[in-house]
Design a protein around this motif. Structure first.
Motif, PDB file in Angstrom:
ATOM      1  N   VAL A 230      17.734 -18.647  15.558  1.00  0.00           N
ATOM      2  CA  VAL A 230      17.653 -20.078  15.258  1.00  0.00           C
ATOM      3  C   VAL A 230      17.998 -20.883  16.506  1.00  0.00           C
ATOM      4  O   VAL A 230      17.417 -21.933  16.767  1.00  0.00           O
ATOM      5  N   VAL A 231      18.947 -20.382  17.291  1.00  0.00           N
ATOM      6  CA  VAL A 231      19.291 -21.055  18.541  1.00  0.00           C
ATOM      7  C   VAL A 231      18.067 -21.130  19.450  1.00  0.00           C
ATOM      8  O   VAL A 231      17.795 -22.158  20.074  1.00  0.00           O
ATOM      9  N   GLN A 232      17.304 -20.044  19.527  1.00  0.00           N
ATOM     10  CA  GLN A 232      16.104 -20.066  20.351  1.00  0.00           C
ATOM     11  C   GLN A 232      15.075 -21.037  19.793  1.00  0.00           C
ATOM     12  O   GLN A 232      14.372 -21.717  20.540  1.00  0.00           O
ATOM     13  N   ALA A 233      14.987 -21.129  18.463  1.00  0.00           N
ATOM     14  CA  ALA A 233      14.033 -22.058  17.854  1.00  0.00           C
ATOM     15  C   ALA A 233      14.479 -23.500  18.018  1.00  0.00           C
ATOM     16  O   ALA A 233      13.667 -24.414  17.925  1.00  0.00           O
ATOM     17  N   SER A 234      15.773 -23.714  18.281  1.00  0.00           N
ATOM     18  CA  SER A 234      16.287 -25.068  18.480  1.00  0.00           C
ATOM     19  C   SER A 234      16.009 -25.476  19.917  1.00  0.00           C
ATOM     20  O   SER A 234      16.845 -25.314  20.799  1.00  0.00           O
ATOM     21  N   ASP A 235      14.799 -26.033  20.133  1.00  0.00           N
ATOM     22  CA  ASP A 235      14.350 -26.277  21.488  1.00  0.00           C
ATOM     23  C   ASP A 235      14.947 -27.520  22.113  1.00  0.00           C
ATOM     24  O   ASP A 235      14.702 -27.809  23.269  1.00  0.00           O
ATOM     25  N   THR A 236      15.712 -28.321  21.389  1.00  0.00           N
ATOM     26  CA  THR A 236      16.307 -29.515  21.971  1.00  0.00           C
ATOM     27  C   THR A 236      17.581 -29.861  21.220  1.00  0.00           C
ATOM     28  O   THR A 236      17.698 -29.599  20.031  1.00  0.00           O
ATOM     29  N   THR A 237      18.535 -30.471  21.921  1.00  0.00           N
ATOM     30  CA  THR A 237      19.771 -30.851  21.267  1.00  0.00           C
ATOM     31  C   THR A 237      19.665 -32.241  20.646  1.00  0.00           C
ATOM     32  O   THR A 237      20.573 -32.670  19.969  1.00  0.00           O
ATOM     33  N   GLN A 238      18.596 -32.942  20.879  1.00  0.00           N
ATOM     34  CA  GLN A 238      18.470 -34.309  20.402  1.00  0.00           C
ATOM     35  C   GLN A 238      17.768 -34.406  19.057  1.00  0.00           C
ATOM     36  O   GLN A 238      17.601 -35.498  18.537  1.00  0.00           O
ATOM     37  N   LYS A 239      17.309 -33.300  18.518  1.00  0.00           N
ATOM     38  CA  LYS A 239      16.586 -33.332  17.250  1.00  0.00           C
ATOM     39  C   LYS A 239      17.499 -32.906  16.100  1.00  0.00           C
ATOM     40  O   LYS A 239      18.261 -31.956  16.226  1.00  0.00           O
ATOM     41  N   PRO A 240      17.392 -33.593  14.972  1.00  0.00           N
ATOM     42  CA  PRO A 240      18.040 -33.065  13.769  1.00  0.00           C
ATOM     43  C   PRO A 240      17.364 -31.751  13.367  1.00  0.00           C
ATOM     44  O   PRO A 240      16.129 -31.663  13.352  1.00  0.00           O
ATOM     45  N   LEU A 241      18.152 -30.736  13.072  1.00  0.00           N
ATOM     46  CA  LEU A 241      17.616 -29.418  12.728  1.00  0.00           C
ATOM     47  C   LEU A 241      18.189 -28.963  11.393  1.00  0.00           C
ATOM     48  O   LEU A 241      19.381 -29.125  11.125  1.00  0.00           O
ATOM     49  N   LEU A 242      17.320 -28.408  10.566  1.00  0.00           N
ATOM     50  CA  LEU A 242      17.719 -27.850   9.280  1.00  0.00           C
ATOM     51  C   LEU A 242      17.215 -26.408   9.219  1.00  0.00           C
ATOM     52  O   LEU A 242      16.018 -26.175   9.414  1.00  0.00           O
ATOM     53  N   TYR A 243      18.120 -25.468   8.987  1.00  0.00           N
ATOM     54  CA  TYR A 243      17.721 -24.067   8.934  1.00  0.00           C
ATOM     55  C   TYR A 243      17.653 -23.591   7.493  1.00  0.00           C
ATOM     56  O   TYR A 243      18.603 -23.732   6.725  1.00  0.00           O
ATOM     57  N   PHE A 244      16.503 -23.008   7.118  1.00  0.00           N
ATOM     58  CA  PHE A 244      16.283 -22.464   5.778  1.00  0.00           C
ATOM     59  C   PHE A 244      16.055 -20.961   5.888  1.00  0.00           C
ATOM     60  O   PHE A 244      15.350 -20.504   6.799  1.00  0.00           O
ATOM     61  N   ASP A 245      16.628 -20.217   4.961  1.00  0.00           N
ATOM     62  CA  ASP A 245      16.512 -18.768   5.019  1.00  0.00           C
ATOM     63  C   ASP A 245      15.174 -18.311   4.447  1.00  0.00           C
ATOM     64  O   ASP A 245      14.285 -19.116   4.155  1.00  0.00           O
ATOM     65  N   ALA A 246      15.040 -16.996   4.297  1.00  0.00           N
ATOM     66  CA  ALA A 246      13.773 -16.424   3.828  1.00  0.00           C
ATOM     67  C   ALA A 246      13.428 -16.890   2.416  1.00  0.00           C
ATOM     68  O   ALA A 246      12.255 -16.891   2.028  1.00  0.00           O
ATOM     69  N   ASN A 247      14.436 -17.311   1.643  1.00  0.00           N
ATOM     70  CA  ASN A 247      14.200 -17.809   0.288  1.00  0.00           C
ATOM     71  C   ASN A 247      14.042 -19.324   0.248  1.00  0.00           C
ATOM     72  O   ASN A 247      14.070 -19.937  -0.810  1.00  0.00           O
ATOM     73  N   ASP A 248      13.902 -19.929   1.433  1.00  0.00           N
ATOM     74  CA  ASP A 248      13.707 -21.380   1.574  1.00  0.00           C
ATOM     75  C   ASP A 248      14.912 -22.172   1.088  1.00  0.00           C
ATOM     76  O   ASP A 248      14.776 -23.302   0.599  1.00  0.00           O
ATOM     77  N   ARG A 249      16.096 -21.609   1.253  1.00  0.00           N
ATOM     78  CA  ARG A 249      17.317 -22.319   0.896  1.00  0.00           C
ATOM     79  C   ARG A 249      18.023 -22.781   2.170  1.00  0.00           C
ATOM     80  O   ARG A 249      18.079 -22.049   3.153  1.00  0.00           O
ATOM     81  N   LEU A 250      18.561 -23.989   2.126  1.00  0.00           N
ATOM     82  CA  LEU A 250      19.243 -24.543   3.290  1.00  0.00           C
ATOM     83  C   LEU A 250      20.505 -23.751   3.580  1.00  0.00           C
ATOM     84  O   LEU A 250      21.368 -23.603   2.717  1.00  0.00           O
ATOM     85  N   ARG A 251      20.596 -23.249   4.817  1.00  0.00           N
ATOM     86  CA  ARG A 251      21.756 -22.447   5.202  1.00  0.00           C
ATOM     87  C   ARG A 251      22.607 -23.110   6.271  1.00  0.00           C
ATOM     88  O   ARG A 251      23.812 -22.887   6.335  1.00  0.00           O
ATOM     89  N   ASP A 252      21.997 -23.917   7.123  1.00  0.00           N
ATOM     90  CA  ASP A 252      22.775 -24.519   8.210  1.00  0.00           C
ATOM     91  C   ASP A 252      22.035 -25.735   8.741  1.00  0.00           C
ATOM     92  O   ASP A 252      20.865 -25.955   8.420  1.00  0.00           O
ATOM     93  N   TYR A 253      22.731 -26.492   9.575  1.00  0.00           N
ATOM     94  CA  TYR A 253      22.167 -27.720  10.143  1.00  0.00           C
ATOM     95  C   TYR A 253      22.999 -28.092  11.360  1.00  0.00           C
ATOM     96  O   TYR A 253      24.086 -27.547  11.586  1.00  0.00           O
ATOM     97  N   ASN A 254      22.495 -29.034  12.168  1.00  0.00           N
ATOM     98  CA  ASN A 254      23.274 -29.498  13.306  1.00  0.00           C
ATOM     99  C   ASN A 254      23.783 -30.909  13.049  1.00  0.00           C
ATOM    100  O   ASN A 254      23.478 -31.528  12.029  1.00  0.00           O
ATOM    101  N   SER A 255      24.558 -31.439  13.988  1.00  0.00           N
ATOM    102  CA  SER A 255      25.195 -32.739  13.764  1.00  0.00           C
ATOM    103  C   SER A 255      24.175 -33.865  13.694  1.00  0.00           C
ATOM    104  O   SER A 255      24.400 -34.870  13.014  1.00  0.00           O
ATOM    105  N   HIS A 256      23.040 -33.724  14.403  1.00  0.00           N
ATOM    106  CA  HIS A 256      22.019 -34.769  14.344  1.00  0.00           C
ATOM    107  C   HIS A 256      21.407 -34.849  12.945  1.00  0.00           C
ATOM    108  O   HIS A 256      21.058 -35.934  12.473  1.00  0.00           O
ATOM    109  N   ALA A 257      21.275 -33.707  12.288  1.00  0.00           N
ATOM    110  CA  ALA A 257      20.770 -33.714  10.914  1.00  0.00           C
ATOM    111  C   ALA A 257      21.770 -34.398   9.991  1.00  0.00           C
ATOM    112  O   ALA A 257      21.394 -35.110   9.052  1.00  0.00           O
ATOM    113  N   GLU A 258      23.047 -34.219  10.268  1.00  0.00           N
ATOM    114  CA  GLU A 258      24.075 -34.855   9.449  1.00  0.00           C
ATOM    115  C   GLU A 258      24.045 -36.367   9.621  1.00  0.00           C
ATOM    116  O   GLU A 258      24.373 -37.109   8.691  1.00  0.00           O
ATOM    117  N   ALA A 259      23.625 -36.832  10.806  1.00  0.00           N
ATOM    118  CA  ALA A 259      23.522 -38.274  11.029  1.00  0.00           C
ATOM    119  C   ALA A 259      22.384 -38.872  10.209  1.00  0.00           C
ATOM    120  O   ALA A 259      22.478 -40.004   9.734  1.00  0.00           O
TER     121      ALA A 259
END
Length: 614
Positions: A230-259
């Motif tokens: 997921v870190v490799q897929a996170s190509d920029t620190t300025q974008k809100p990011l939401l990570y979903f697992d294989a079952n399409d459930r939200l597992r993690d996010y970054n601070s920009h997504a929280e904003a």
């Protein structure tokens, strides 16, 4: 010394585990989707696995020759892992160093030079020597020479560059990468064992780096697999990011997504379609843009996704939200402007054709009157032709003003309704008594607001009204006249169409201009269909949650109370009417000019016999 019963067996077991760990990692690395990252990982794991295997062979070698060949082979294979590590770090972090022809040539040249130095060790003996020892257990012991430590130092520096690349990526990912940072530290920890083996008797002098690589392989490709890629897929620190697992459930996010989504933590564990229906819908469209109401202005985000299929076909995905608010506003403004131009074009054609038809009809009437010798009728017809020509000029000027005010308002100020009403009254020759609430201010562009009020006055005049009240109700600006009400067969929306000429041709572009000038402020305009004593125009703000477009100004003097908006305050504002003689064939003659009376909206409603709830 290590306090184990059979210390040799411990060393052999550890190196065998390192070999197995790297080997198992190879199977996972083959599934990595990115070809460059896959190449780097395979090189690292194969090199380190071979290094550990030959180190194991060295430990159990029955003869000096087997020990010597095993160790030389471990040095040759192990050195390749350093270059593979740099290649992997560059590819994983999105750099291009591994693609550079210059650096590739430097890598190949330096690798071959070092290999030659190692292979020729029997000639110069500066790299290592092998001796048979009985302490701490019976084995062949390596004593490294100066060449080894020089090359080892350079190798450590190179490996450190790779670690720096990874740590930088972990830091900039704006993601919970603490476990990955810890994993990287464990990967580098065996370097300390090398130093201890050289300086103390706690460990034998060996190369322990393959153990660290094996730890890295197991940790990155198995334990922290999702987080790592997921870190490799996170190509920029300025974008809100939401990570979903294989079952399409939200597992993690970054601070920009929280904003963007303050309650995102509460949505963890929910499916994408349930937690973020707008994102789900956007992914099924070509534009893939969502709107988020943030403060006073909405924000727009482009939705993209990166599938984390580095170690399997369905490891999850990362949703990227790219802020495209400025671009989206420009696009919407361009669309609005284009629609306005199309509407203006259609309206101009309609209005001018109407006036041309009028001109042609009265010109023919003039010709007949001249032929019949009816001078009086001919003069009246010519006057009407002249009025129609003036009307055509007015129409063109109105359309020009629409195009001049065609850009959305970017900056506003608090404008007094009282001063706007006074200025609007002097800008028109309409015979309408203008009434307004005076203790309110409007966040607007002054000149455009004046033009909007002027257009409302012109409409009231064309609608046969004698009075127009400019009031404020629930944060909305209202224009209420006592003219003709909405007809039973008339669609209220037709009043704002450029080519509808509702309720009559004199109304022309008055209400369409009100709508355009309001839209430029981000406001909406409608007619109050429930109002039956005339026409009531309602201008509403477009802020979040129905934010009012007006506010009550603060007292001008400290300690002085703010004026009561319902107080019976009345002001006479003398308005000099323009000397224009503009008139049309259906103008109402004989109406005397009126001064501008400014009274509270509620008093106006009472004077009209209406309740304060109208």
């Amino acid at each position: 010394m290590i306090g184990f019963v059979d210390e040799l067996a411990v060393y052999v077991l550890v190196y065998l585990l390192a070999t197995v760990g790297c080997g198992v990692g190879v199977g996972r690395a083959l599934q990595v989707e990115d070809p460059e990252t896959r190449t780097g990982l395979l090189g690292l794991l194969l090199g380190s696995g071979g290094w550990a295997l030959f180190q194991t062979a060295f430990l159990v070698a029955p003869t000096y020759r087997v020990a010597y060949l095993s160790y030389i082979a471990s040095l040759v294979v192990g050195l390749s892992s350093i270059y593979a590590w740099l290649y992997f770090a560059s590819a994983f972090t999105g750099r291009t160093l591994h693609r550079s022809r210059i650096w590739r040539r430097v890598a190949v040249g330096s690798y071959l030079a070092i290999i030659v130095l190692k292979l020729t060790n029997p000639l110069h003996g500066s790299y290592f020597t092998i001796t048979w020892v009985a302490e701490p257990f019976v084995h062949y012991e390596i004593t490294h020479g100066v060449s080894h430590w020089v090359i080892t130092g350079v190798s450590y520096v190179a490996a450190g560059i790779g670690f720096f690349m990874l740590f930088e990526a972990f830091t900039e990912a704006d993601y919970d990468t603490l476990p990955l940072a810890g994993l990287s530290v464990l990967t580098a920890a065996p370097v300390g064992l090398d130093v201890l083996g050289y300086t103390t008797d706690v460990f034998i002098e060996m190369n322990y780096e393959p153990i660290g690589v094996a730890v890295f392989a197991v940790g990155a490709l198995f334990v922290f697999r999702d987080r790592f890629f997921v870190v490799q897929a996170s190509d920029t620190t300025q974008k809100p990011l939401l990570y979903f697992d294989a079952n399409d459930r939200l597992r993690d996010y970054n601070s920009h997504a929280e904003a963007v989504y303050p309650d995102v933590d509460a949505r963890c564990g929910e499916r994408l379609s349930t937690a973020f229906p707008a994102i789900t819908a956007a992914l099924d469209t070509e534009t893939a843009t969502i709107r988020r109401d943030e403060g006073d202005e909405p924000g727009y985000y482009l939705v993209t996704e990166t599938f984390v299929s580095q170690t399997g076909p369905s490891d999850g995905r990362v949703i990227h939200l790219t802020d495209v608010t400025s671009a989206e506003r420009r696009r919407r403004e361009l669309d609005r402007h284009n629609q306005q131009l199309e509407s203006i074009s259609a309206g101009l054609r309609h209005e001018l054709l109407n006036q041309l038809n009028i001109l042609q009809g009265w010109i023919r009437q003039t010709e007949r009157a001249v032929v019949d010798g009816d001078t009086e009728s001919a003069e009246e017809a010519l006057e009407t032709v002249d009025d129609a020509g003036d009307r055509a000029v007015d129409i063109i000027e109105d359309f020009v003003s629409l195009t001049q005010y065609g850009t959305t308002v970017d900056e506003t100020s608090q404008v007094s309704l009282e001063s706007v009403v006074a200025e609007a009254r002097t800008a028109t020759d309409a015979d309408v008594s203008l009434l307004a609430t005076v203790d309110k201010t409007v966040a607007a562009n002054r000149s455009r607001l004046v033009h909007m009020v002027t257009s409302a006055v012109e409409f009231a005049d064309a609608n046969g009204a004698g009075s127009l009240a400019v009031g404020v109700t629930d944060g909305q600006i209202t224009f209420t006249d006592d003219g003709e009400p909405i007809g039973d067969e008339t669609n209220p929306g037709d009043y704002f169409d450029l080519d509808a000429a509702v309720p009559n041709s004199r109304a022309g572009l008055a209400l369409p201009k009100v709508r355009v000038l309001a839209q430029l402020h981000g406001w909406t305009v409608r007619l109050d269909e429930g109002y039956e004593a005339g026409i009531k125009i309602v201008v509403a703000g477009s802020g979040v949650g129905g934010s009012p477009v007006v506010s009550t100004p603060a007292a001008s003097t400290a300690g002085q109370p703010t004026a009561d908006p319902q107080s019976a305050r009345s002001t006479d504002v003398t308005a000099d009417r323009s000397s224009s003689d503009r008139a049309t064939s259906d103008a109402t003659p004989g109406r005397e000019s009126q001064s501008v009376s400014v009274v509270p909206d509620r008093l106006w409603q009472r004077a009209r016999g209406q309740s304060s709830d109208d």
